[in-house]
Design an enzyme around this catalytic site. Structure first.
Site, PDB file in Angstrom:
ATOM      1  CG  ASN A   9      13.193 -20.224  20.063  1.00 33.07           C
ATOM      2  OD1 ASN A   9      13.381 -19.720  19.110  1.00 33.07           O
ATOM      3  ND2 ASN A   9      12.125 -19.996  20.853  1.00 33.07           N
ATOM      4  CE  LYS A  11      13.296 -17.085  22.988  1.00 27.97           C
ATOM      5  NZ  LYS A  11      12.928 -16.503  24.123  1.00 27.97           N
ATOM      6  CG  HIS A  96       8.027 -19.467  22.006  1.00 30.35           C
ATOM      7  ND1 HIS A  96       7.938 -18.296  22.765  1.00 30.35           N
ATOM      8  CD2 HIS A  96       8.948 -20.290  22.722  1.00 30.35           C
ATOM      9  CE1 HIS A  96       9.096 -18.159  23.663  1.00 30.35           C
ATOM     10  NE2 HIS A  96       9.574 -19.269  23.508  1.00 30.35           N
ATOM     11  CD  GLU A  98       9.942 -15.027  23.132  1.00 30.93           C
ATOM     12  OE1 GLU A  98      10.202 -15.226  22.049  1.00 30.93           O
ATOM     13  OE2 GLU A  98      10.657 -14.966  24.137  1.00 30.93           O
ATOM     14  CD  GLU A 167      10.218 -22.354  26.105  1.00 30.30           C
ATOM     15  OE1 GLU A 167      11.190 -22.418  26.141  1.00 30.30           O
ATOM     16  OE2 GLU A 167       9.443 -21.480  25.591  1.00 30.30           O
ATOM     17  N   GLY A 173      13.799 -15.470  29.496  1.00 26.44           N
ATOM     18  CA  GLY A 173      14.599 -14.463  29.362  1.00 26.44           C
ATOM     19  C   GLY A 173      14.697 -13.525  30.385  1.00 26.44           C
ATOM     20  CB  SER A 213      16.578 -18.479  32.716  1.00 29.66           C
ATOM     21  OG  SER A 213      15.832 -17.217  32.227  1.00 29.66           O
TER      22      SER A 213
END
Ligand code: 13P
Length: 256
Positions: A9, A11, A96, A98, A167, A173, A213
Protein backbone atom coordinates in the site's frame (compact mmCIF):
# COMPACT_ATOMS: atom_id res chain seq x y z
CA UNK A 1 -6.04 -23.62 -0.97
CA UNK A 2 -5.67 -19.89 -0.43
CA UNK A 3 -3.31 -18.06 -2.72
CA UNK A 4 -0.82 -16.11 -0.56
CA UNK A 5 -0.46 -12.37 -1.16
CA UNK A 6 1.99 -9.59 -0.45
CA UNK A 7 0.33 -6.26 -1.16
CA UNK A 8 2.14 -2.95 -1.03
CA UNK A 9 0.00 0.00 0.00
CA UNK A 10 1.96 2.95 -1.27
CA UNK A 11 -0.44 5.46 0.31
CA UNK A 12 0.33 9.00 -0.97
CA UNK A 13 3.78 8.14 -2.31
CA UNK A 14 5.26 7.96 -5.81
CA UNK A 15 4.59 9.91 -8.96
CA UNK A 16 3.91 8.03 -12.19
CA UNK A 17 7.58 8.25 -13.10
CA UNK A 18 8.71 6.92 -9.72
CA UNK A 19 6.19 4.09 -10.01
CA UNK A 20 7.61 3.10 -13.39
CA UNK A 21 11.13 3.06 -11.97
CA UNK A 22 9.96 0.87 -9.10
CA UNK A 23 8.29 -1.54 -11.48
CA UNK A 24 11.28 -1.89 -13.75
CA UNK A 25 13.40 -2.68 -10.67
CA UNK A 26 11.09 -5.46 -9.41
CA UNK A 27 9.46 -6.87 -12.53
CA UNK A 28 11.94 -9.61 -13.37
CA UNK A 29 12.61 -10.72 -9.78
CA UNK A 30 8.95 -11.17 -8.97
CA UNK A 31 8.11 -13.03 -12.16
CA UNK A 32 8.47 -16.61 -11.05
CA UNK A 33 7.03 -16.15 -7.57
CA UNK A 34 4.08 -18.19 -6.46
CA UNK A 35 2.61 -15.52 -4.21
CA UNK A 36 0.46 -12.75 -5.61
CA UNK A 37 2.35 -9.46 -5.46
CA UNK A 38 0.01 -6.47 -5.53
CA UNK A 39 0.91 -2.81 -5.95
CA UNK A 40 -1.77 -0.52 -4.53
CA UNK A 41 -0.61 2.74 -6.03
CA UNK A 42 -2.03 6.27 -6.11
CA UNK A 43 -4.62 6.72 -8.88
CA UNK A 44 -2.25 8.78 -11.05
CA UNK A 45 0.43 6.07 -10.95
CA UNK A 46 -1.92 3.30 -12.05
CA UNK A 47 -2.03 4.06 -15.81
CA UNK A 48 1.78 4.15 -16.21
CA UNK A 49 2.05 0.98 -14.11
CA UNK A 50 -0.56 -0.79 -16.23
CA UNK A 51 1.13 0.32 -19.41
CA UNK A 52 4.56 -0.83 -18.27
CA UNK A 53 3.22 -4.11 -16.89
CA UNK A 54 0.96 -5.14 -19.74
CA UNK A 55 -1.55 -7.85 -19.04
CA UNK A 56 0.79 -10.78 -19.30
CA UNK A 57 2.68 -10.50 -16.01
CA UNK A 58 1.20 -13.30 -13.97
CA UNK A 59 2.67 -12.45 -10.57
CA UNK A 60 2.10 -8.69 -10.22
CA UNK A 61 -1.40 -7.29 -9.84
CA UNK A 62 -2.53 -3.70 -9.43
CA UNK A 63 -4.80 -2.20 -6.82
CA UNK A 64 -6.31 1.18 -5.95
CA UNK A 65 -6.50 2.52 -2.41
CA UNK A 66 -10.07 3.77 -2.32
CA UNK A 67 -13.13 4.47 -4.48
CA UNK A 68 -16.64 5.91 -4.31
CA UNK A 69 -19.56 3.49 -4.54
CA UNK A 70 -21.42 5.43 -7.26
CA UNK A 71 -20.57 5.07 -10.93
CA UNK A 72 -20.77 8.82 -11.51
CA UNK A 73 -22.19 11.98 -10.01
CA UNK A 74 -21.48 15.28 -8.30
CA UNK A 75 -18.79 14.02 -5.92
CA UNK A 76 -15.88 16.39 -6.39
CA UNK A 77 -12.52 14.74 -5.99
CA UNK A 78 -13.84 11.17 -5.90
CA UNK A 79 -13.07 8.25 -8.19
CA UNK A 80 -15.65 5.75 -9.40
CA UNK A 81 -15.60 1.98 -9.94
CA UNK A 82 -16.01 2.54 -13.70
CA UNK A 83 -12.87 4.66 -13.71
CA UNK A 84 -10.97 1.93 -11.89
CA UNK A 85 -12.30 -0.68 -14.31
CA UNK A 86 -10.92 1.39 -17.13
CA UNK A 87 -7.49 1.31 -15.45
CA UNK A 88 -7.76 -2.49 -15.31
CA UNK A 89 -6.99 -2.77 -11.63
CA UNK A 90 -7.67 -6.07 -9.92
CA UNK A 91 -7.97 -4.92 -6.32
CA UNK A 92 -9.17 -1.96 -4.31
CA UNK A 93 -8.32 -1.31 -0.66
CA UNK A 94 -11.47 -0.27 1.20
CA UNK A 95 -11.93 0.97 4.75
CA UNK A 96 -8.27 1.55 5.48
CA UNK A 97 -7.88 2.98 8.98
CA UNK A 98 -6.44 6.20 7.55
CA UNK A 99 -9.64 6.65 5.53
CA UNK A 100 -11.70 5.89 8.60
CA UNK A 101 -9.73 8.24 10.87
CA UNK A 102 -8.85 11.21 8.63
CA UNK A 103 -11.78 11.15 6.22
CA UNK A 104 -14.41 9.88 8.64
CA UNK A 105 -15.51 6.92 6.56
CA UNK A 106 -18.19 4.91 8.29
CA UNK A 107 -18.86 1.18 8.26
CA UNK A 108 -22.07 1.85 6.29
CA UNK A 109 -20.16 3.72 3.58
CA UNK A 110 -17.46 1.08 3.44
CA UNK A 111 -20.13 -1.58 3.05
CA UNK A 112 -21.56 0.28 0.04
CA UNK A 113 -18.06 0.49 -1.45
CA UNK A 114 -17.49 -3.26 -1.02
CA UNK A 115 -20.82 -3.99 -2.76
CA UNK A 116 -19.97 -1.66 -5.58
CA UNK A 117 -16.47 -3.12 -6.01
CA UNK A 118 -17.91 -6.63 -6.30
CA UNK A 119 -20.55 -5.39 -8.76
CA UNK A 120 -17.82 -3.95 -10.97
CA UNK A 121 -15.49 -6.92 -10.96
CA UNK A 122 -12.98 -5.42 -8.53
CA UNK A 123 -11.76 -7.45 -5.57
CA UNK A 124 -11.97 -5.54 -2.29
CA UNK A 125 -9.18 -5.66 0.29
CA UNK A 126 -11.30 -4.77 3.29
CA UNK A 127 -9.30 -3.37 6.22
CA UNK A 128 -10.32 -3.89 9.82
CA UNK A 129 -8.57 -3.32 13.12
CA UNK A 130 -8.72 -1.69 16.53
CA UNK A 131 -7.05 1.43 17.91
CA UNK A 132 -4.73 1.29 20.91
CA UNK A 133 -7.43 2.70 23.20
CA UNK A 134 -9.88 0.05 22.01
CA UNK A 135 -7.32 -2.71 22.51
CA UNK A 136 -6.53 -1.50 26.02
CA UNK A 137 -10.21 -1.55 26.89
CA UNK A 138 -10.42 -5.15 25.64
CA UNK A 139 -12.66 -4.17 22.75
CA UNK A 140 -10.68 -5.65 19.83
CA UNK A 141 -13.23 -8.33 18.94
CA UNK A 142 -16.19 -6.01 19.44
CA UNK A 143 -14.72 -3.39 17.09
CA UNK A 144 -13.81 -5.89 14.37
CA UNK A 145 -17.16 -7.59 14.71
CA UNK A 146 -18.84 -4.25 13.96
CA UNK A 147 -16.52 -3.65 10.99
CA UNK A 148 -17.42 -7.09 9.61
CA UNK A 149 -21.19 -6.82 9.92
CA UNK A 150 -21.57 -6.13 6.18
CA UNK A 151 -20.26 -9.62 5.43
CA UNK A 152 -23.62 -11.25 5.87
CA UNK A 153 -25.08 -9.05 3.12
CA UNK A 154 -22.35 -9.33 0.51
CA UNK A 155 -23.18 -11.29 -2.66
CA UNK A 156 -22.77 -14.99 -1.89
CA UNK A 157 -21.23 -15.85 -5.25
CA UNK A 158 -18.49 -13.21 -4.88
CA UNK A 159 -17.68 -13.20 -1.22
CA UNK A 160 -15.13 -15.99 -1.23
CA UNK A 161 -12.83 -13.80 -3.36
CA UNK A 162 -12.81 -11.10 -0.67
CA UNK A 163 -9.49 -10.25 0.95
CA UNK A 164 -9.53 -8.99 4.53
CA UNK A 165 -6.56 -7.16 6.05
CA UNK A 166 -6.28 -7.15 9.81
CA UNK A 167 -4.39 -3.97 10.60
CA UNK A 168 -4.28 -2.98 14.26
CA UNK A 169 -4.22 0.83 14.05
CA UNK A 170 -1.51 1.11 16.73
CA UNK A 171 0.84 -0.98 14.58
CA UNK A 172 0.52 1.13 11.41
CA UNK A 173 3.56 3.24 10.65
CA UNK A 174 4.78 2.98 14.24
CA UNK A 175 7.43 0.29 13.91
CA UNK A 176 5.44 -1.71 16.48
CA UNK A 177 3.91 -4.93 15.23
CA UNK A 178 1.44 -7.25 16.83
CA UNK A 179 3.26 -10.45 17.72
CA UNK A 180 2.80 -13.11 15.07
CA UNK A 181 0.88 -15.25 17.59
CA UNK A 182 -1.46 -12.38 18.45
CA UNK A 183 -2.03 -11.50 14.79
CA UNK A 184 -2.77 -15.18 14.08
CA UNK A 185 -5.14 -15.34 17.04
CA UNK A 186 -7.18 -12.35 15.86
CA UNK A 187 -7.14 -13.59 12.26
CA UNK A 188 -8.36 -17.02 13.42
CA UNK A 189 -11.13 -15.26 15.27
CA UNK A 190 -12.05 -13.27 12.11
CA UNK A 191 -12.24 -16.55 10.19
CA UNK A 192 -14.64 -17.95 12.76
CA UNK A 193 -16.78 -14.82 12.40
CA UNK A 194 -16.96 -15.46 8.67
CA UNK A 195 -18.01 -19.02 9.43
CA UNK A 196 -20.85 -17.71 11.59
CA UNK A 197 -21.90 -14.81 9.38
CA UNK A 198 -21.54 -16.52 6.00
CA UNK A 199 -20.59 -20.19 5.79
CA UNK A 200 -17.86 -22.69 6.53
CA UNK A 201 -16.88 -22.90 2.87
CA UNK A 202 -16.44 -19.15 2.53
CA UNK A 203 -14.52 -19.00 5.82
CA UNK A 204 -12.03 -21.47 4.36
CA UNK A 205 -11.59 -19.49 1.14
CA UNK A 206 -11.37 -15.84 2.20
CA UNK A 207 -7.79 -14.62 2.40
CA UNK A 208 -6.84 -12.72 5.53
CA UNK A 209 -3.67 -10.64 5.63
CA UNK A 210 -1.83 -9.00 8.49
CA UNK A 211 -0.74 -5.36 8.20
CA UNK A 212 1.14 -2.99 10.48
CA UNK A 213 4.90 -2.34 10.35
CA UNK A 214 5.64 -5.46 8.31
CA UNK A 215 9.06 -5.41 6.66
CA UNK A 216 11.61 -7.72 5.09
CA UNK A 217 13.10 -8.50 8.50
CA UNK A 218 9.91 -9.50 10.29
CA UNK A 219 7.60 -10.84 7.53
CA UNK A 220 8.80 -14.42 7.93
CA UNK A 221 7.38 -14.75 11.42
CA UNK A 222 3.94 -13.74 10.18
CA UNK A 223 4.13 -15.98 7.13
CA UNK A 224 5.05 -18.92 9.37
CA UNK A 225 1.57 -18.74 10.90
CA UNK A 226 -0.92 -21.04 9.19
CA UNK A 227 -3.78 -18.56 9.72
CA UNK A 228 -2.06 -15.62 8.03
CA UNK A 229 -2.37 -15.62 4.23
CA UNK A 230 -0.09 -12.69 3.51
CA UNK A 231 0.72 -9.10 4.35
CA UNK A 232 -0.46 -5.59 3.55
CA UNK A 233 2.65 -3.47 3.76
CA UNK A 234 3.00 0.31 3.85
CA UNK A 235 6.44 1.91 4.31
CA UNK A 236 8.52 -1.19 3.55
CA UNK A 237 6.78 -1.66 0.18
CA UNK A 238 8.21 1.59 -1.18
CA UNK A 239 11.71 0.26 -1.77
CA UNK A 240 12.08 -2.25 -4.62
CA UNK A 241 14.63 -4.41 -2.83
CA UNK A 242 12.58 -4.80 0.34
CA UNK A 243 9.40 -5.46 -1.66
CA UNK A 244 11.13 -8.20 -3.66
CA UNK A 245 12.60 -9.68 -0.50
CA UNK A 246 9.18 -9.81 1.20
CA UNK A 247 7.64 -11.51 -1.83
CA UNK A 248 10.47 -14.05 -1.88
CA UNK A 249 10.19 -14.81 1.83
CA UNK A 250 6.40 -15.19 1.61
CA UNK A 251 6.90 -17.43 -1.43
CA UNK A 252 9.32 -19.68 0.46
CA UNK A 253 6.90 -20.08 3.35
CA UNK A 254 3.60 -20.24 1.56
CA UNK A 255 4.17 -20.52 -2.17
CA UNK A 256 2.76 -23.43 -4.11
P1 13P B 1 3.08 0.31 7.58
O1 13P B 1 3.55 -0.96 6.97
O2 13P B 1 3.84 1.52 7.09
O3 13P B 1 2.96 0.23 9.05
O4 13P B 1 1.57 0.55 7.03
C1 13P B 1 0.68 -0.49 7.13
C2 13P B 1 -0.53 -0.14 6.35
O5 13P B 1 -1.26 0.77 6.70
C3 13P B 1 -0.80 -0.89 5.12
O6 13P B 1 -2.07 -0.64 4.65
Amino acid sequence: MRNPMVAGNWKMHKTGEEAREFLSAVKESVKGETVEAVLCAPFTALPPLREALGRSHASIKLGAQNMHWEEKGAYTGEISPLMLQELEVDYVILGHSERRAYFHETDAEIEKKVFSAFAHGLTPILCVGETLAEREKGETEQVISRQLQGLKNFPKEKISSLVIAYEPVWAIGTGKTASAEEAARVIGWIRRQIFTLVSEEVSREVRILYGGSVNAENIDQFMAEEEIDGALVGGASLKPESFVKMVEIAGRRKGR
